[in-house]
Scaffold this motif. Sequence first.
Motif, mmCIF file in Angstrom:
data_model
loop_
_atom_site.group_PDB
_atom_site.id
_atom_site.type_symbol
_atom_site.label_atom_id
_atom_site.label_comp_id
_atom_site.label_asym_id
_atom_site.label_seq_id
_atom_site.Cartn_x
_atom_site.Cartn_y
_atom_site.Cartn_z
ATOM 1 N N TRP A 110 0.788 -1.128 0.101
ATOM 2 C CA TRP A 110 0.022 0.096 -0.113
ATOM 3 C C TRP A 110 0.920 1.237 -0.080
ATOM 4 O O TRP A 110 1.899 1.273 0.247
ATOM 5 N N ALA A 111 0.208 2.368 -0.372
ATOM 6 C CA ALA A 111 0.768 3.497 -0.476
ATOM 7 C C ALA A 111 -0.002 4.597 -0.158
ATOM 8 O O ALA A 111 -1.287 4.545 -0.684
ATOM 9 N N ASN A 112 0.175 5.708 0.675
ATOM 10 C CA ASN A 112 -0.540 6.824 0.947
ATOM 11 C C ASN A 112 -0.129 8.199 0.125
ATOM 12 O O ASN A 112 1.132 8.364 0.234
ATOM 13 N N LEU A 113 -0.847 8.668 -0.276
ATOM 14 C CA LEU A 113 -0.512 9.950 -1.285
ATOM 15 C C LEU A 113 -1.157 11.239 -0.676
ATOM 16 O O LEU A 113 -2.469 10.960 -0.646
ATOM 17 N N THR A 114 -0.499 12.267 -0.498
ATOM 18 C CA THR A 114 -1.113 13.436 -0.362
ATOM 19 C C THR A 114 -0.838 14.588 -1.263
ATOM 20 O O THR A 114 0.380 14.575 -1.765
ATOM 21 N N PRO A 115 -1.650 15.504 -1.439
ATOM 22 C CA PRO A 115 -1.295 16.560 -2.965
ATOM 23 C C PRO A 115 -0.117 17.651 -2.245
ATOM 24 O O PRO A 115 0.287 17.472 -0.952
#
Length: 115
Positions: A110-115
């Motif tokens: 999994w990976a979390n991305l934020t702007p």
Amino acid sequence: MARVAEVRHSAAAVLEHWGAGDDLCATAPLVVSELVTNSVVHAASSPDVCVLVEYADGVHIAVRDTGRGLPAPRSAASGDAECGRGLTLVAALSTAWGTTVYGDGSKVVWANLTP
């Protein structure tokens, strides 16, 4: 690798539908592509699930497969190598990433991305 392109395009369409910003619309499909490619190449199986979950600050991407090996970024890929940089790229583009292993031997990367 047609499956990888299909999943990448689907992710891009979902993000566009959600009205995600330009940064996420550019970055998330790339991360999806890398995680799905790793599943196909290294787990020797098609990913069972690729999930995008929108949350207040960004998007959570999860790819499940039945491969036994645990992913790890390679530190010394040759400058001319055509592979070996995927997880390094995922780590650079995401705010967090990891692997969850389940009792049946499957795993989710999994990976979390934020702007």
